[in-house]
Design an enzyme around this catalytic site. Structure first.
Site, PDB file in Angstrom:
ATOM      1  CD  GLU A 150      -2.795  -1.301   2.350  1.00  9.86           C
ATOM      2  OE1 GLU A 150      -2.788  -0.385   3.201  1.00  9.86           O
ATOM      3  OE2 GLU A 150      -3.503  -2.312   2.463  1.00  9.86           O
ATOM      4  CG  ASN A 192      -0.848  -6.931  -1.334  1.00  7.45           C
ATOM      5  OD1 ASN A 192      -1.483  -7.544  -2.185  1.00  7.45           O
ATOM      6  ND2 ASN A 192      -1.314  -6.730  -0.108  1.00  7.45           N
ATOM      7  CG  HIS A 228     -10.170  -5.780   0.821  1.00 13.48           C
ATOM      8  ND1 HIS A 228     -10.312  -6.946   1.534  1.00 13.48           N
ATOM      9  CD2 HIS A 228      -8.892  -5.360   1.028  1.00 13.48           C
ATOM     10  CE1 HIS A 228      -9.170  -7.227   2.154  1.00 13.48           C
ATOM     11  NE2 HIS A 228      -8.297  -6.283   1.853  1.00 13.48           N
ATOM     12  CD  GLU A 255      -4.788  -7.823   1.911  1.00  9.96           C
ATOM     13  OE1 GLU A 255      -5.683  -7.159   2.483  1.00  9.96           O
ATOM     14  OE2 GLU A 255      -3.589  -7.500   1.931  1.00  9.96           O
ATOM     15  CG  ASP A 257     -12.735  -9.087   2.058  1.00 11.26           C
ATOM     16  OD1 ASP A 257     -12.657  -8.171   1.215  1.00 11.26           O
ATOM     17  OD2 ASP A 257     -12.171  -9.002   3.166  1.00 11.26           O
TER      18      ASP A 257
END
Length: 454
Positions: A150, A192, A228, A255, A257
Protein backbone atom coordinates in the site's frame (compact mmCIF):
# COMPACT_ATOMS: atom_id res chain seq x y z
CA UNK A 1 -6.15 -5.84 4.61
CA UNK A 2 -7.21 -2.36 3.71
CA UNK A 3 -9.89 0.22 3.53
CA UNK A 4 -12.84 -1.07 1.51
CA UNK A 5 -13.07 0.18 -2.05
CA UNK A 6 -16.46 1.84 -2.43
CA UNK A 7 -18.52 1.43 -5.58
CA UNK A 8 -16.00 -0.84 -7.26
CA UNK A 9 -16.74 -1.75 -10.82
CA UNK A 10 -14.20 -4.59 -12.18
CA UNK A 11 -13.59 -7.31 -15.15
CA UNK A 12 -11.36 -9.53 -17.38
CA UNK A 13 -8.99 -11.16 -20.21
CA UNK A 14 -8.79 -14.11 -22.56
CA UNK A 15 -11.52 -16.75 -22.35
CA UNK A 16 -10.46 -20.23 -21.25
CA UNK A 17 -12.24 -23.29 -22.66
CA UNK A 18 -14.29 -25.34 -20.27
CA UNK A 19 -13.63 -28.85 -19.18
CA UNK A 20 -11.31 -30.38 -16.65
CA UNK A 21 -9.98 -33.87 -16.37
CA UNK A 22 -10.83 -33.88 -12.68
CA UNK A 23 -13.29 -32.02 -10.51
CA UNK A 24 -11.87 -31.15 -7.11
CA UNK A 25 -14.16 -31.33 -4.09
CA UNK A 26 -12.42 -28.59 -2.08
CA UNK A 27 -11.08 -25.18 -2.98
CA UNK A 28 -7.47 -26.20 -2.54
CA UNK A 29 -7.62 -29.46 -4.46
CA UNK A 30 -9.57 -27.94 -7.32
CA UNK A 31 -7.20 -24.97 -7.59
CA UNK A 32 -4.22 -27.32 -7.50
CA UNK A 33 -5.65 -29.22 -10.46
CA UNK A 34 -5.46 -25.92 -12.35
CA UNK A 35 -1.88 -25.31 -11.20
CA UNK A 36 -2.90 -22.66 -8.68
CA UNK A 37 -3.40 -22.23 -4.95
CA UNK A 38 -6.50 -21.18 -3.05
CA UNK A 39 -5.54 -19.80 0.35
CA UNK A 40 -6.80 -18.01 3.42
CA UNK A 41 -5.51 -15.40 5.83
CA UNK A 42 -5.25 -16.84 9.33
CA UNK A 43 -4.59 -15.73 12.87
CA UNK A 44 -3.05 -17.95 15.50
CA UNK A 45 -5.65 -16.71 17.99
CA UNK A 46 -8.12 -18.95 16.11
CA UNK A 47 -6.01 -22.09 16.12
CA UNK A 48 -7.87 -23.53 19.12
CA UNK A 49 -11.27 -23.10 17.42
CA UNK A 50 -12.26 -26.55 16.15
CA UNK A 51 -14.78 -25.34 13.58
CA UNK A 52 -12.30 -22.82 12.20
CA UNK A 53 -9.49 -25.36 11.96
CA UNK A 54 -11.71 -28.01 10.36
CA UNK A 55 -12.63 -25.67 7.52
CA UNK A 56 -9.09 -24.32 7.23
CA UNK A 57 -7.42 -27.70 7.01
CA UNK A 58 -10.00 -29.19 4.65
CA UNK A 59 -10.38 -26.39 2.12
CA UNK A 60 -7.15 -24.45 1.59
CA UNK A 61 -3.71 -25.20 0.20
CA UNK A 62 -2.07 -21.88 1.11
CA UNK A 63 -1.93 -19.70 4.22
CA UNK A 64 -0.95 -16.12 4.94
CA UNK A 65 -0.65 -14.48 8.35
CA UNK A 66 -3.18 -11.76 9.06
CA UNK A 67 -0.87 -9.90 11.44
CA UNK A 68 1.82 -12.23 12.76
CA UNK A 69 4.52 -11.27 10.25
CA UNK A 70 4.02 -7.50 10.24
CA UNK A 71 6.66 -5.13 11.59
CA UNK A 72 5.03 -4.49 14.97
CA UNK A 73 4.66 -8.23 15.58
CA UNK A 74 8.11 -9.35 14.46
CA UNK A 75 10.32 -6.51 15.79
CA UNK A 76 8.54 -4.96 18.79
CA UNK A 77 11.82 -3.43 19.96
CA UNK A 78 14.56 -2.29 17.64
CA UNK A 79 16.81 -5.21 16.85
CA UNK A 80 14.78 -7.59 19.04
CA UNK A 81 12.82 -10.05 16.91
CA UNK A 82 9.96 -12.36 17.81
CA UNK A 83 9.03 -14.93 15.17
CA UNK A 84 7.08 -17.36 17.34
CA UNK A 85 3.60 -16.63 15.99
CA UNK A 86 4.80 -16.50 12.39
CA UNK A 87 6.68 -19.76 12.87
CA UNK A 88 3.53 -21.39 14.19
CA UNK A 89 1.64 -20.52 10.99
CA UNK A 90 4.50 -21.62 8.76
CA UNK A 91 4.92 -24.90 10.60
CA UNK A 92 1.21 -25.66 10.42
CA UNK A 93 1.11 -24.93 6.70
CA UNK A 94 4.23 -26.87 5.82
CA UNK A 95 3.13 -29.88 7.86
CA UNK A 96 0.08 -30.08 5.60
CA UNK A 97 1.80 -29.36 2.30
CA UNK A 98 0.41 -25.83 2.06
CA UNK A 99 2.16 -22.86 0.51
CA UNK A 100 2.86 -19.81 2.69
CA UNK A 101 2.54 -16.20 1.57
CA UNK A 102 4.50 -13.68 3.62
CA UNK A 103 2.66 -10.50 4.61
CA UNK A 104 4.15 -7.92 4.85
CA UNK A 105 7.76 -6.71 5.18
CA UNK A 106 7.21 -2.94 4.92
CA UNK A 107 3.98 -0.97 5.33
CA UNK A 108 3.19 2.52 6.54
CA UNK A 109 0.75 1.07 9.10
CA UNK A 110 1.26 -1.32 12.02
CA UNK A 111 4.81 -0.13 12.57
CA UNK A 112 6.17 -0.53 16.10
CA UNK A 113 6.23 2.66 18.12
CA UNK A 114 10.01 2.92 17.99
CA UNK A 115 9.96 2.92 14.17
CA UNK A 116 7.23 5.56 14.05
CA UNK A 117 9.61 7.87 15.89
CA UNK A 118 12.37 7.53 13.27
CA UNK A 119 12.91 9.44 10.05
CA UNK A 120 15.38 9.93 7.22
CA UNK A 121 18.45 7.74 7.00
CA UNK A 122 17.87 6.21 10.42
CA UNK A 123 14.44 4.96 9.41
CA UNK A 124 15.78 3.77 6.06
CA UNK A 125 18.50 1.73 7.74
CA UNK A 126 16.06 0.28 10.24
CA UNK A 127 13.59 -0.63 7.50
CA UNK A 128 16.14 -2.37 5.30
CA UNK A 129 17.54 -4.24 8.30
CA UNK A 130 14.01 -5.35 9.16
CA UNK A 131 13.46 -6.68 5.62
CA UNK A 132 16.78 -8.50 5.74
CA UNK A 133 16.26 -10.09 9.14
CA UNK A 134 12.66 -11.22 8.61
CA UNK A 135 13.17 -12.54 5.08
CA UNK A 136 16.34 -14.31 6.22
CA UNK A 137 14.55 -15.97 9.13
CA UNK A 138 11.86 -17.42 6.87
CA UNK A 139 14.25 -18.14 3.99
CA UNK A 140 13.21 -21.14 1.93
CA UNK A 141 9.76 -21.36 3.55
CA UNK A 142 7.83 -18.55 1.84
CA UNK A 143 6.25 -18.91 -1.60
CA UNK A 144 5.76 -15.16 -2.13
CA UNK A 145 6.40 -12.10 0.01
CA UNK A 146 4.37 -8.90 0.03
CA UNK A 147 7.60 -6.93 0.23
CA UNK A 148 5.88 -3.55 0.20
CA UNK A 149 2.21 -2.96 0.97
CA UNK A 150 0.00 0.00 0.00
CA UNK A 151 2.61 2.55 -1.00
CA UNK A 152 0.39 4.38 -3.53
CA UNK A 153 -2.19 7.05 -2.79
CA UNK A 154 -5.90 6.75 -3.44
CA UNK A 155 -7.58 9.19 -5.78
CA UNK A 156 -6.69 10.34 -9.24
CA UNK A 157 -3.05 11.31 -8.86
CA UNK A 158 -1.45 7.91 -9.42
CA UNK A 159 1.28 9.10 -7.04
CA UNK A 160 2.98 7.55 -4.05
CA UNK A 161 1.36 7.75 -0.64
CA UNK A 162 2.91 10.28 1.70
CA UNK A 163 4.37 8.20 4.55
CA UNK A 164 7.40 8.17 6.80
CA UNK A 165 8.90 5.51 4.51
CA UNK A 166 8.27 7.54 1.36
CA UNK A 167 9.97 10.52 2.97
CA UNK A 168 13.20 8.53 3.24
CA UNK A 169 13.51 8.81 -0.56
CA UNK A 170 11.60 7.69 -3.62
CA UNK A 171 13.86 4.67 -4.07
CA UNK A 172 12.81 3.06 -0.80
CA UNK A 173 10.61 0.46 -2.53
CA UNK A 174 13.42 -0.55 -4.86
CA UNK A 175 15.79 -0.81 -1.90
CA UNK A 176 13.33 -3.06 -0.07
CA UNK A 177 12.99 -5.41 -3.03
CA UNK A 178 16.75 -5.65 -3.49
CA UNK A 179 17.20 -6.44 0.20
CA UNK A 180 14.47 -9.08 0.10
CA UNK A 181 16.03 -10.77 -2.92
CA UNK A 182 19.42 -10.92 -1.19
CA UNK A 183 17.85 -12.34 1.96
CA UNK A 184 15.66 -15.00 0.30
CA UNK A 185 16.50 -15.58 -3.37
CA UNK A 186 13.91 -18.35 -3.70
CA UNK A 187 10.83 -16.38 -2.70
CA UNK A 188 8.68 -14.53 -5.23
CA UNK A 189 8.69 -10.82 -4.42
CA UNK A 190 5.37 -8.97 -4.71
CA UNK A 191 4.05 -5.45 -4.48
CA UNK A 192 0.56 -5.47 -2.88
CA UNK A 193 -2.22 -2.84 -2.82
CA UNK A 194 -5.99 -2.19 -2.69
CA UNK A 195 -8.42 -0.18 -4.88
CA UNK A 196 -6.35 -1.36 -7.85
CA UNK A 197 -8.79 -3.93 -9.20
CA UNK A 198 -9.75 -2.00 -12.32
CA UNK A 199 -7.75 0.20 -14.66
CA UNK A 200 -7.57 3.52 -12.80
CA UNK A 201 -5.04 6.14 -11.80
CA UNK A 202 -3.78 4.17 -8.82
CA UNK A 203 -3.35 0.86 -10.64
CA UNK A 204 -1.73 2.69 -13.54
CA UNK A 205 0.75 4.35 -11.18
CA UNK A 206 1.69 0.91 -9.89
CA UNK A 207 1.82 -0.45 -13.44
CA UNK A 208 4.30 2.26 -14.40
CA UNK A 209 6.47 1.44 -11.37
CA UNK A 210 6.47 -2.28 -12.18
CA UNK A 211 7.30 -1.60 -15.81
CA UNK A 212 10.20 0.62 -14.73
CA UNK A 213 11.44 -2.03 -12.29
CA UNK A 214 11.36 -4.72 -14.97
CA UNK A 215 13.19 -2.50 -17.44
CA UNK A 216 15.92 -1.66 -14.92
CA UNK A 217 16.32 -5.14 -13.47
CA UNK A 218 14.88 -4.38 -10.04
CA UNK A 219 13.84 -7.79 -8.63
CA UNK A 220 10.03 -7.90 -8.70
CA UNK A 221 8.18 -11.13 -9.50
CA UNK A 222 4.53 -10.47 -8.77
CA UNK A 223 1.81 -7.94 -8.04
CA UNK A 224 -0.91 -8.56 -5.45
CA UNK A 225 -4.45 -7.27 -5.96
CA UNK A 226 -6.23 -7.23 -2.63
CA UNK A 227 -9.75 -7.22 -4.11
CA UNK A 228 -11.76 -6.07 -1.12
CA UNK A 229 -14.95 -5.78 -3.16
CA UNK A 230 -18.40 -4.36 -2.60
CA UNK A 231 -21.55 -5.32 -4.49
CA UNK A 232 -20.18 -4.81 -8.02
CA UNK A 233 -17.03 -5.79 -9.89
CA UNK A 234 -15.27 -3.65 -12.44
CA UNK A 235 -15.70 -4.60 -16.07
CA UNK A 236 -11.96 -4.40 -16.68
CA UNK A 237 -10.86 -6.52 -13.73
CA UNK A 238 -9.41 -9.31 -15.84
CA UNK A 239 -7.96 -6.89 -18.40
CA UNK A 240 -6.20 -5.04 -15.60
CA UNK A 241 -4.65 -8.24 -14.27
CA UNK A 242 -3.63 -9.21 -17.78
CA UNK A 243 -1.79 -5.96 -18.49
CA UNK A 244 0.39 -6.56 -15.43
CA UNK A 245 0.99 -10.17 -16.46
CA UNK A 246 2.03 -8.89 -19.88
CA UNK A 247 4.88 -7.03 -18.14
CA UNK A 248 6.34 -10.40 -17.16
CA UNK A 249 5.19 -10.62 -13.54
CA UNK A 250 2.81 -13.03 -11.84
CA UNK A 251 -0.47 -11.69 -10.51
CA UNK A 252 -2.09 -12.87 -7.30
CA UNK A 253 -5.49 -12.14 -5.74
CA UNK A 254 -4.27 -11.57 -2.22
CA UNK A 255 -7.09 -10.48 0.15
CA UNK A 256 -10.37 -11.32 -1.53
CA UNK A 257 -13.65 -10.66 0.24
CA UNK A 258 -17.00 -9.52 -1.16
CA UNK A 259 -19.98 -7.82 0.50
CA UNK A 260 -22.82 -10.27 1.00
CA UNK A 261 -25.84 -9.64 -1.20
CA UNK A 262 -27.50 -10.82 -4.35
CA UNK A 263 -24.27 -10.45 -6.33
CA UNK A 264 -21.77 -12.01 -3.90
CA UNK A 265 -21.61 -15.44 -5.52
CA UNK A 266 -21.35 -13.98 -9.01
CA UNK A 267 -18.51 -11.66 -8.04
CA UNK A 268 -16.55 -14.45 -6.37
CA UNK A 269 -17.02 -16.61 -9.48
CA UNK A 270 -16.01 -13.76 -11.79
CA UNK A 271 -12.77 -13.18 -9.87
CA UNK A 272 -12.04 -16.92 -9.94
CA UNK A 273 -12.64 -17.19 -13.68
CA UNK A 274 -10.47 -14.15 -14.29
CA UNK A 275 -7.58 -15.78 -12.47
CA UNK A 276 -8.05 -19.04 -14.37
CA UNK A 277 -8.06 -17.13 -17.67
CA UNK A 278 -4.62 -15.60 -17.04
CA UNK A 279 -1.73 -18.01 -17.21
CA UNK A 280 0.35 -15.89 -14.82
CA UNK A 281 -2.35 -15.67 -12.14
CA UNK A 282 -0.89 -18.07 -9.60
CA UNK A 283 -3.63 -18.11 -6.99
CA UNK A 284 -6.31 -16.57 -4.84
CA UNK A 285 -6.33 -15.81 -1.11
CA UNK A 286 -9.49 -14.91 0.82
CA UNK A 287 -8.97 -12.63 3.79
CA UNK A 288 -10.26 -14.89 6.52
CA UNK A 289 -12.05 -18.21 6.84
CA UNK A 290 -15.60 -17.54 8.14
CA UNK A 291 -17.78 -14.44 8.20
CA UNK A 292 -17.28 -14.02 11.93
CA UNK A 293 -13.48 -14.08 11.50
CA UNK A 294 -13.53 -11.27 8.92
CA UNK A 295 -12.24 -7.75 9.56
CA UNK A 296 -15.32 -6.52 7.66
CA UNK A 297 -17.82 -7.41 10.38
CA UNK A 298 -21.45 -7.35 9.24
CA UNK A 299 -20.53 -7.46 5.53
CA UNK A 300 -20.48 -11.28 5.84
CA UNK A 301 -17.88 -11.15 3.09
CA UNK A 302 -16.39 -14.67 3.14
CA UNK A 303 -17.26 -18.13 1.79
CA UNK A 304 -18.33 -19.80 5.05
CA UNK A 305 -20.77 -18.69 7.74
CA UNK A 306 -19.79 -18.69 11.39
CA UNK A 307 -20.88 -22.29 11.83
CA UNK A 308 -18.53 -23.32 9.03
CA UNK A 309 -21.33 -23.95 6.52
CA UNK A 310 -20.61 -23.38 2.84
CA UNK A 311 -22.37 -20.35 1.40
CA UNK A 312 -23.64 -20.00 -2.21
CA UNK A 313 -20.48 -18.04 -2.95
CA UNK A 314 -18.44 -21.13 -2.03
CA UNK A 315 -20.34 -23.26 -4.54
CA UNK A 316 -19.90 -20.58 -7.21
CA UNK A 317 -16.13 -20.53 -6.65
CA UNK A 318 -15.81 -24.31 -6.67
CA UNK A 319 -17.90 -24.55 -9.85
CA UNK A 320 -15.71 -21.91 -11.49
CA UNK A 321 -12.54 -23.72 -10.43
CA UNK A 322 -13.92 -26.95 -11.85
CA UNK A 323 -14.93 -25.28 -15.08
CA UNK A 324 -18.64 -25.76 -14.48
CA UNK A 325 -19.58 -22.15 -15.06
CA UNK A 326 -16.84 -21.02 -17.41
CA UNK A 327 -18.42 -19.78 -20.66
CA UNK A 328 -17.86 -22.16 -23.55
CA UNK A 329 -17.93 -20.13 -26.77
CA UNK A 330 -19.65 -21.63 -29.78
CA UNK A 331 -20.06 -20.06 -33.19
CA UNK A 332 -18.11 -17.30 -34.88
CA UNK A 333 -20.43 -14.33 -34.43
CA UNK A 334 -20.66 -11.93 -31.50
CA UNK A 335 -24.27 -11.16 -30.60
CA UNK A 336 -24.88 -8.04 -28.51
CA UNK A 337 -27.06 -8.73 -25.51
CA UNK A 338 -28.75 -5.32 -25.45
CA UNK A 339 -29.78 -5.22 -29.09
CA UNK A 340 -29.90 -8.89 -30.04
CA UNK A 341 -27.95 -7.98 -33.19
CA UNK A 342 -24.49 -9.10 -34.28
CA UNK A 343 -21.14 -7.36 -34.66
CA UNK A 344 -20.87 -6.59 -38.37
CA UNK A 345 -18.45 -4.95 -40.84
CA UNK A 346 -20.48 -2.18 -42.46
CA UNK A 347 -21.33 -2.99 -46.07
CA UNK A 348 -19.22 -6.17 -45.97
CA UNK A 349 -16.26 -3.98 -46.90
CA UNK A 350 -12.75 -5.41 -46.59
CA UNK A 351 -11.07 -2.01 -46.88
CA UNK A 352 -8.81 -0.67 -44.17
CA UNK A 353 -10.86 1.60 -41.94
CA UNK A 354 -14.21 -0.06 -42.65
CA UNK A 355 -16.32 0.58 -39.57
CA UNK A 356 -18.13 -1.82 -37.27
CA UNK A 357 -21.88 -1.70 -36.71
CA UNK A 358 -24.56 -4.01 -35.37
CA UNK A 359 -26.91 -5.80 -37.77
CA UNK A 360 -29.34 -8.67 -37.85
CA UNK A 361 -27.34 -11.85 -37.35
CA UNK A 362 -26.63 -13.84 -40.51
CA UNK A 363 -24.03 -16.28 -41.80
CA UNK A 364 -22.14 -13.97 -44.18
CA UNK A 365 -18.38 -13.45 -43.91
CA UNK A 366 -18.64 -9.93 -42.47
CA UNK A 367 -19.99 -11.36 -39.20
CA UNK A 368 -17.69 -14.39 -39.00
CA UNK A 369 -14.81 -13.89 -36.57
CA UNK A 370 -11.84 -16.07 -35.74
CA UNK A 371 -9.67 -15.60 -32.68
CA UNK A 372 -5.90 -15.74 -33.19
CA UNK A 373 -4.31 -15.25 -29.79
CA UNK A 374 -5.81 -11.92 -28.70
CA UNK A 375 -6.60 -10.77 -32.22
CA UNK A 376 -10.16 -10.95 -33.59
CA UNK A 377 -10.10 -11.41 -37.36
CA UNK A 378 -12.87 -10.88 -39.91
CA UNK A 379 -12.80 -10.44 -43.71
CA UNK A 380 -9.04 -11.08 -43.65
CA UNK A 381 -8.48 -8.04 -41.39
CA UNK A 382 -8.18 -7.44 -37.64
CA UNK A 383 -10.60 -5.69 -35.34
CA UNK A 384 -8.84 -2.40 -34.62
CA UNK A 385 -9.09 0.98 -32.95
CA UNK A 386 -6.75 3.84 -33.84
CA UNK A 387 -3.68 4.04 -31.62
CA UNK A 388 -4.45 5.49 -28.17
CA UNK A 389 -8.08 5.95 -29.08
CA UNK A 390 -10.33 7.92 -26.74
CA UNK A 391 -13.72 6.82 -25.46
CA UNK A 392 -16.25 7.23 -28.25
CA UNK A 393 -13.91 6.24 -31.09
CA UNK A 394 -15.43 4.07 -33.84
CA UNK A 395 -14.14 0.50 -34.06
CA UNK A 396 -12.84 -0.53 -37.48
CA UNK A 397 -10.98 -3.27 -39.34
CA UNK A 398 -7.39 -2.93 -40.53
CA UNK A 399 -4.47 -4.98 -41.79
CA UNK A 400 -3.28 -7.20 -38.94
CA UNK A 401 -0.01 -6.04 -37.35
CA UNK A 402 -0.16 -7.42 -33.81
CA UNK A 403 -0.21 -4.05 -32.03
CA UNK A 404 -1.94 -3.63 -28.69
CA UNK A 405 -4.71 -1.64 -30.37
CA UNK A 406 -5.61 -4.88 -32.22
CA UNK A 407 -5.54 -7.08 -29.15
CA UNK A 408 -8.80 -7.80 -27.35
CA UNK A 409 -9.69 -9.47 -24.08
CA UNK A 410 -12.85 -11.58 -24.23
CA UNK A 411 -13.86 -11.24 -20.60
CA UNK A 412 -15.67 -13.63 -18.30
CA UNK A 413 -18.55 -11.14 -17.81
CA UNK A 414 -19.23 -10.95 -21.57
CA UNK A 415 -17.45 -7.69 -22.27
CA UNK A 416 -14.67 -7.36 -24.87
CA UNK A 417 -11.95 -4.88 -23.90
CA UNK A 418 -9.11 -3.41 -25.92
CA UNK A 419 -5.65 -4.25 -24.59
CA UNK A 420 -4.16 -0.83 -25.39
CA UNK A 421 -6.91 1.46 -24.14
CA UNK A 422 -8.71 -0.73 -21.59
CA UNK A 423 -11.98 0.48 -23.15
CA UNK A 424 -14.81 -1.90 -24.00
CA UNK A 425 -16.61 -2.72 -27.22
CA UNK A 426 -19.89 -0.77 -26.94
CA UNK A 427 -23.01 -0.16 -29.00
CA UNK A 428 -23.16 3.63 -29.08
CA UNK A 429 -25.95 5.01 -26.91
CA UNK A 430 -27.26 1.51 -26.19
CA UNK A 431 -28.97 1.68 -29.60
CA UNK A 432 -30.75 -1.37 -30.97
CA UNK A 433 -31.34 -0.47 -34.62
CA UNK A 434 -29.57 -2.02 -37.61
CA UNK A 435 -26.55 0.09 -38.54
CA UNK A 436 -25.92 1.48 -35.05
CA UNK A 437 -22.28 2.36 -34.50
CA UNK A 438 -19.91 0.21 -32.46
CA UNK A 439 -17.38 2.23 -30.46
CA UNK A 440 -14.99 1.80 -27.54
CA UNK A 441 -16.15 3.19 -24.20
CA UNK A 442 -15.32 2.93 -20.52
CA UNK A 443 -16.18 -0.56 -19.32
CA UNK A 444 -19.37 -0.74 -17.25
CA UNK A 445 -20.72 -4.18 -18.12
CA UNK A 446 -24.11 -2.96 -19.32
CA UNK A 447 -26.13 -4.97 -21.82
CA UNK A 448 -24.83 -2.85 -24.71
CA UNK A 449 -21.30 -3.98 -23.77
CA UNK A 450 -22.03 -7.67 -23.31
CA UNK A 451 -21.43 -10.03 -26.23
CA UNK A 452 -22.04 -13.75 -26.60
CA UNK A 453 -20.80 -16.19 -29.20
CA UNK A 454 -23.55 -17.14 -31.61
Amino acid sequence: MRALAVGLLVAGTVLVPTGAANAGTTLGTSAAEKGRYFGAAVGTYKFNDNTYMTVLNREFNSLVAENEMKWDATEPQRGVFNFSAGDRIVNHARSRGMKVRGHTLLWHAQQPGWAQGLSGGDLRNAAINHVTQVASHFRGQIYSWDVVNEAFADGGSGARRDSNLQRTGNDWIEAAFRAARAADPGAKLCYNDYNTDGINAKSTGIYNMVRDFKQRGVPIDCVGFQSHLGTTIAGDYQANLQRFADLGVDVEITELDVTQGGNQANIYATVTRACLAISRCTGITVWGVRDCDSWRGSDNALLFDCAGNKKPAYTAVLDALNGGTTPNPTGNRFRNEGSGRCLDVNGASSANGAQMIIWDCHSNANQQFTQNGRALQVMGKCLDVPNNAAAGTRVQIYDCHGGANQQWNVNSNGTISNAQTGLCLDVNGAATANGSAVIVWGCHGGANQRWARA
